[in-house]
Every structure is written in C-alpha cells, then in structure tokens.
Design a protein around this motif. Structure first.
Motif, PDB file in Angstrom:
ATOM      1  N   TRP A   1       0.848  -1.192   0.000  1.00  0.00           N
ATOM      2  CA  TRP A   1       0.000   0.000   0.000  1.00  0.00           C
ATOM      3  C   TRP A   1       0.877   1.233   0.000  1.00  0.00           C
ATOM      4  O   TRP A   1       1.804   1.336   0.794  1.00  0.00           O
TER       5      TRP A   1
ATOM      6  N   GLU B   1       0.861   5.241   0.630  1.00  0.00           N
ATOM      7  CA  GLU B   1      -0.016   6.230   1.241  1.00  0.00           C
ATOM      8  C   GLU B   1       0.531   7.628   1.046  1.00  0.00           C
ATOM      9  O   GLU B   1       1.724   7.884   1.242  1.00  0.00           O
ATOM     10  N   TYR B   2      -0.339   8.505   0.608  1.00  0.00           N
ATOM     11  CA  TYR B   2       0.059   9.916   0.493  1.00  0.00           C
ATOM     12  C   TYR B   2      -1.158  10.783   0.755  1.00  0.00           C
ATOM     13  O   TYR B   2      -2.240  10.518   0.219  1.00  0.00           O
TER      14      TYR B   2
ATOM     15  N   GLY C   1      -3.172  11.035   3.112  1.00  0.00           N
ATOM     16  CA  GLY C   1      -4.344  10.381   3.691  1.00  0.00           C
ATOM     17  C   GLY C   1      -5.024   9.376   2.781  1.00  0.00           C
ATOM     18  O   GLY C   1      -5.975   8.725   3.183  1.00  0.00           O
ATOM     19  N   SER C   2      -4.542   9.246   1.527  1.00  0.00           N
ATOM     20  CA  SER C   2      -5.155   8.264   0.627  1.00  0.00           C
ATOM     21  C   SER C   2      -4.207   7.094   0.422  1.00  0.00           C
ATOM     22  O   SER C   2      -2.983   7.257   0.430  1.00  0.00           O
ATOM     23  N   ASP C   3      -4.804   5.921   0.249  1.00  0.00           N
ATOM     24  CA  ASP C   3      -4.007   4.719   0.031  1.00  0.00           C
ATOM     25  C   ASP C   3      -4.146   4.229  -1.393  1.00  0.00           C
ATOM     26  O   ASP C   3      -5.230   4.260  -1.971  1.00  0.00           O
TER      27      ASP C   3
ATOM     28  N   HIS D   1      -3.044   0.981  -3.999  1.00  0.00           N
ATOM     29  CA  HIS D   1      -2.484  -0.358  -4.100  1.00  0.00           C
ATOM     30  C   HIS D   1      -1.775  -0.451  -5.439  1.00  0.00           C
ATOM     31  O   HIS D   1      -2.417  -0.540  -6.477  1.00  0.00           O
TER      32      HIS D   1
ATOM     33  N   LYS E   1       4.428   6.975   2.020  1.00  0.00           N
ATOM     34  CA  LYS E   1       4.565   5.922   3.037  1.00  0.00           C
ATOM     35  C   LYS E   1       4.221   4.576   2.403  1.00  0.00           C
ATOM     36  O   LYS E   1       3.227   4.451   1.689  1.00  0.00           O
TER      37      LYS E   1
ATOM     38  N   ASP F   1       3.326   0.724   3.152  1.00  0.00           N
ATOM     39  CA  ASP F   1       2.833  -0.232   4.154  1.00  0.00           C
ATOM     40  C   ASP F   1       2.981   0.297   5.576  1.00  0.00           C
ATOM     41  O   ASP F   1       3.297  -0.449   6.509  1.00  0.00           O
ATOM     42  N   ASP F   2       2.788   1.600   5.724  1.00  0.00           N
ATOM     43  CA  ASP F   2       2.812   2.273   7.018  1.00  0.00           C
ATOM     44  C   ASP F   2       4.158   2.222   7.727  1.00  0.00           C
ATOM     45  O   ASP F   2       4.280   2.684   8.862  1.00  0.00           O
ATOM     46  N   THR F   3       5.173   1.638   7.108  1.00  0.00           N
ATOM     47  CA  THR F   3       6.433   1.500   7.824  1.00  0.00           C
ATOM     48  C   THR F   3       7.537   2.326   7.195  1.00  0.00           C
ATOM     49  O   THR F   3       8.258   3.033   7.883  1.00  0.00           O
TER      50      THR F   3
ATOM     51  N   SER G   1       9.271   5.225   4.652  1.00  0.00           N
ATOM     52  CA  SER G   1       9.002   6.501   4.004  1.00  0.00           C
ATOM     53  C   SER G   1       9.955   6.651   2.828  1.00  0.00           C
ATOM     54  O   SER G   1      11.171   6.632   3.015  1.00  0.00           O
TER      55      SER G   1
END
Ligand SMILES: Nc1ncnc2c1ncn2[C@@H]1O[C@H](COP(=O)(O)OP(=O)(O)OP(=O)(O)O)[C@@H](O)[C@H]1O
Ligand SMILES: [Mg+2]
Lengths: 228, 375
Positions: B101, B103-104, B106-108, B110, B165, B167-169, B171
C-alpha cells in the motif's frame, strides 16, 4: 441521311450460327418517317441496334450523315450516338431509381450541359409532353402511356437528328398508343428523321414508307407518301 | 455527375433495405474483427519500441535437467556475474515483492512496486520526465514512479521530493517520474524502488539464497561480447555457488525481445491465432464484397444498358458501382471503427489487460494499423 449497303450481322452461339441480317440495303432520307415491319426474329431489332450505333455490323457499309461508321470503335460510336440519336423502346427503359425529371435530364448530363440550362430544357420538353406535373414521380408511379411519354421526352431532349423506335406502342393500349404515335408524327413534322419498328399495320400508317423484312432481308417496300 | 451517382446509389441502397442492412452489418462486424485482431498483433510487435538499443540487452534463462525452463535464477547470481565480468555494462534485477500500500495525503493506493539496482536506467534507457537518470535510485529511500501512478497519486503536480509511506512503515522520497511507457511494453511497471530496501526485509533475505530461483535478471553487455564464452562463465559461477548445481542443465543469455513470449508462452499462440483469424475473416469480408458487387451488377444490368444507350461511358458506369459499394464499405468502416473503439477494444483490454497491460488506441501512434486495414 442513312445509306446501308449489303449490311450483314451474325450471331454465333456454340452450336448454331444465326444470320440476323443478310445483305440488307436501303436508304433513309433526312426528315423521313420509315416503318420497319416483319415477323418475329427477322432481324428488326438487330437492324435498329446497328442504325443506333449500339452494335457494329459484321459486313457491308453504313454511311451516317456522309460518314462511313461501320467499323467505328465503341467510344467513337458512343460519341456520335449521344449527340445525334434518340431511342424509344417498347419497354420504356426508364431508370427506376430516378424521377421523371432526372430520367429526362440524364442524356444532357452525358453531353455535358450545365445544370441551369438542363433545368430549362427538361422543363420545356416535359411541358411539351404534358407530363410536367409528374416530374417528381418515379417511373413505377406512372401509367404505361405516361412512362412512354417520358421516354420520348428523354429521346428528344438532345434534339437528335434521328429517332429510333422499337415497337413504341407494343406495351400500350390503343388510346395511349395513338398519343405516342401523334407525338412521333409531331417530332417528324418538326424535322426529325424517324425509323420505327412495329408489328401494327395501324401504327405503320403514320409513316411515309414501310420496309418489310423476312429472314434478315428486305422483301418489299410500300411508299405511303412521297417526300422531297 | 457525382451527385447523380450518389443519389442513385442511396436510393438503390434504400430500396433494398434488408440487403443493404445485412451487407452493412456483415461488413462492419468483419472489418471490426479484423481491425481488432490486427491491432492486437500490431500491439504485440511494437511492444518494446520504447526500449532503445535492445540488441545488447539479455536476460537469463535456466533449463534444468528434467527439461523445464524458467526465466529466474537465485538472487545472488547477478552480483557474482557483474563483479567477475568486464563484459557487463550494466545489470539489474527486476524483482517484485508483494504489492504494498502506498499512502500519500491520507489516501491509500495499491500499486505494483518493483525493486531494481540503480543501474536499471543504464540497462533500460527509459526516459524520465522528472529526475536525473544517473542518480535517481542512488539513495536507499528513493522511489521512481511511472507517469500513470504519479498522476494517480499526485494529479498534475510535480511530485519530486514528496514522501510516500509504504505499508505504514517505510518513508520513500520521490526522486523521479518516468515518461509515459508504451502500453504494449514488456514492462508492467508501477513504481521502482532500490533493491537495497528489499535486502532489509527478513522474509526476502530468507529466500535470497543460492537454492531458490525466483528472480529475473537483465544485463546490458558490451556489443563485442562472445556470448557462448560468457554463458560458460555463468555456468562456472553456478557450479561453484548453487546449492544444488547438478540439477541445472544450462543457463542461457536470451535476447530481451524473447522475454515476453518466454514469460507468458500463451502470447505466441494467441498472436498466431489472431493472425490466422484476421486472414480468415478478411477473406470472408472479401468474398462478401465480391458477392455484393456481383449482386448489384445483376440487379443493374438494365440500368447499365440504358445508361450506355444514352451515352454514358464505361468509366461512368464503373464509377456508379464503385460509389454504391463505396458508400457501403465506407459506412461499414465507420461503424466498425465505432464498434472497435466502443466495444471491442475495451473487451480486449478486459481479456488481455491483466497479463499484457492496457492497450490504448491513439491515432497518432497507431496509424499504421489504419493504413494497413485500408489497403
Ligand atoms: N444476342 C443475340 N445472340 C444470339 N442470337 C441473337 C441475339 N440477338 C438476336 N439474335 C437472333 O437474331 C435474329 C434476329 O433477332 P432480332 O431481335 O433482330 O429479331 P426481331 O425482328 O427484333 O424480333 P421481334 O419482333 O421478336 O423483336 C433472331 O433469330 C434472334 O434469335
Ligand atoms: Mg425486336
């Protein structure tokens, strides 16, 4: 105007060779109205096709307006034909997809007349043939007599010197037939030479001279009216 | 004259409505199918026109002793080859690892991410819209986006320096954006990141050994390279390092152009099938056209005779026919073009899309197909 000498035409199919015209000779003067009669298959239509420059003879001479035209190629015949000869057929032969106006206009298109002049001339001739009110109709919407009047209009639109008519009244009742014969007579009186094939003794009486044929040859000639 | 011809043609067609409609339908469907088939063939053959100097690009193809072939090798092999061979101008993995995923703001999203060596851009000279090709993947936390993905995440704005971001981990900083890639390309790229990142993943490290063959390798070689010699050198390396070298029959250098059929063998079948089908349909269309001509001719013998008597030339009569059939054919081409763009192409993309990527049609790029179809 027309002088044919020993004209010959053969049709050869696989088995048989038909002699359609057998050393046929006669002359037609300018302004004459000639009827050609004879039994079915004696070569009348064949003769008209050659006189109308639709077909080339296999032998003999055909002088048209002082020019030997036997042996002319297709293109030269077509050129001469479209300026000098008009046709009227038993089956009218109008083009079904064209209106009365457009059918009559067609020969003018082929001789390269400008649209404005075309309109004027077509309307004049339709007026004369009393068919003007039907100018936007298609052939199927007309009676036989009306269709033949359109065909005559088309035949005369280019002011031809010669009109060839192959049984022009063959598909018409006597009233309509007489009307067409009157039209032809009128045209003849205005100076057009006419050669007409017919089975009807009645129609033949409108002419100046009757040529009777049998088996591709001329058998007799009756002169009904002497012209100078 | 022409107007007269067109008028008659239209009236004729109108008069024989059923026949005209049938002909029109048949021709439209026929031409539409041929167009579609030819287009997919064309798309196939133009697949990698955006990759320049292809002749010197190779990938590795392994064949094992039971005769199975695959385009993968163990992960460490490429490094061994590069370090030991002066023939290698540049070399890169092209390694997917899950579909993370992104993320930028606030939107994700795939999207597909492939991990490559910084050398990737020296193997494949894909042009960059933003960024410097020499340094674009030098830093570990870099990411290069395709134009498509960039537009998806950032819209029209220049995303250079933005942080995504993963997978939330992780940057990652956007350091480059590719120019749009030809949709027919062998590459199905989304985003490119450095293999240095990949080598941090424990799950990846666990597999990146000499026993597992799962990675695709691309090499740009010196044009003077002796391929046979180079292949035997690779074989030596394999023998020395592979956990089980005895199961390997050969490791070959394959030209880049073969990659597509190698990775998706069914493509070849589809393409030859398409060509055969196109020829067949074209034949039917032609026969239909001849038939059409013959039947108009037949219906019009009287018409022709009369016109000839009235002084029409042969040329004009032929023109009349050509116009009548021309109207039919031209209308069919229009309908089939609509059919193609509106129905067949989207359907084609639905069927092929997953494997081959989306096929788009732009007149500027694809006019050869149109010209060919017309001929
Ligand atoms: N295209 C052709 N092919 C073969 N034979 C033909 C052809 N046209 C005419 N014929 C033959 O030539 C002969 C003369 O035919 P033509 O049409 O001139 O007769 P006709 O006098 O006009 O007859 P009708 O009064 O029935 O119209 C006939 O025996 C006919 O069978
Ligand atoms: Mg006859």
């Amino acid at each position: 105007m027309i002088k044919i000498t020993d004209l010959e035409k053969y049709y050869a199919t696989e088995e048989v060779r038909t002699i359609a015209l057998n050393k046929l000779s006669f002359n037609v003067k300018k302004g004459e109205f000639v009827a050609v009669m004879g039994p079915s298959g004696c070569g009348k239509s064949t003769l008209l096709n050659i006189l109308g420059l639709l077909d080339d003879p296999d032998g003999g001479s055909f002088v048209f307006n002082g020019i030997e035209v036997a042996g002319f190629n297709e293109r030269k015949r077509a050129e001469l034909r479209k300026h000098n000869i008009g046709f009227v057929f038993q089956s009218f032969n109008l083009i079904d997809e064209l209106t009365v106006f457009e059918n009559v206009e067609l020969p003018l298109i082929y001789t390269g007349v400008k649209p404005a002049e075309r309109k004027e001339r077509v309307e004049a001739v339709l007026e004369k043939m009393q068919i003007m009110h039907r100018r936007k109709h298609f052939p199927q919407q007309l009676s036989g007599g009306q269709q033949q009047r359109v065909a005559v209009a088309r035949a005369v639109i280019n002011n031809p010197k010669l009109i060839l008519a192959d049984e022009p009244t063959g598909n018409l009742d006597s009233t309509n037939g007489n009307e067409v014969m009157d039209l032809l007579t009128e045209l003849n009186e205005a100076g057009t030479t006419i050669i007409m094939v017919t089975h009807s003794e009645h129609d033949a009486k409108y002419s100046h001279r009757i040529i009777r044929m049998l088996d591709g040859q001329k058998v007799t000639e009756n002169i009904l009216m002497e012209i100078s | 004259m022409i107007r007269n011809h067109i008028k008659i043609s239209l009236r004729n067609l109108w008069k024989n409505k059923l026949l005209s409609t049938l002909n029109l339908l048949g021709l439209s469907i026929g031409i539409g199918s041929v167009l579609t088939l030819m287009f997919s063939v064309y798309a196939y053959y133009n697949a990698d026109s955006n990759v320049v100097d292809q002749a010197n690009i190779y990938y590795l193809k392994t064949t094992n002793i039971s005769g199975d072939s695959y385009v993968d090798t163990p992960y460490p092999l490429l490094k061994e080859i590069s370090e030991s061979s002066p023939e290698v101008v540049a070399a890169t993995h092209l390694q997917g690892w899950g579909m993370p995923w992104l993320e930028y703001g606030g939107s994700d999203f795939h999207e597909r991410v492939d991990y490559v060596e910084p050398d990737f851009f020296n193997v494949f000279s894909l042009p960059l819209k933003y960024g410097n090709r020499e340094t674009v993947l030098e830093k570990k936390n870099s990411v290069v986006l395709t134009d498509k993905v960039s537009r998806k995440i950032f819209g029209e704005k220049n995303p250079m320096g933005e942080i995504i971001k993963v997978d939330d981990t992780l940057s990652l900083t956007v350091t480059g954006v590719l120019e749009p890639i030809s949709p027919y390309s062998t590459f199905r790229l989304g985003a490119l990141a450095s293999t240095q990142l990949l080598e941090d993943y424990p799950s990846f490290i666990a597999r990146a050994n000499w026993a597992d063959s799962f990675t695709v390798n691309y090499l740009r070689l010196n044009p003077t390279t002796n391929i046979a010699q180079f292949e035997s050198h690779i074989k030596e390396l394999a023998k020395k390092n592979y956990a089980d070298p005895n199961i390997i029959a050969s490791i070959k250098l394959m030209p880049f152009a073969d990659m597509r059929t190698d990775s998706i063998p069914v493509v070849k079948t589809i393409i030859s099938g398409s060509i055969a089908a196109a020829v067949f349909v074209l034949l039917i269309v032609l026969i239909n056209l001849l038939n059409l001509n013959a039947s108009t001719m037949y219906r019009r013998t009287k018409d022709i005779a009369v016109r000839k008597i009235l002084g029409s030339s042969k040329k004009e009569i032929i023109t009349q026919f050509c116009i009548e059939n021309g109207i039919l054919v031209f209308t069919s081409i229009l309908i089939s073009a609509l059919l193609f763009l509106g129905l067949l192409l989207p359907k084609l993309n639905m069927i092929y899309g997953a494997d081959f990527g989306e096929i788009t049609f732009t007149v500027a790029n694809d006019y050869p197909v149109i010209l060919f179809a017309m001929a």
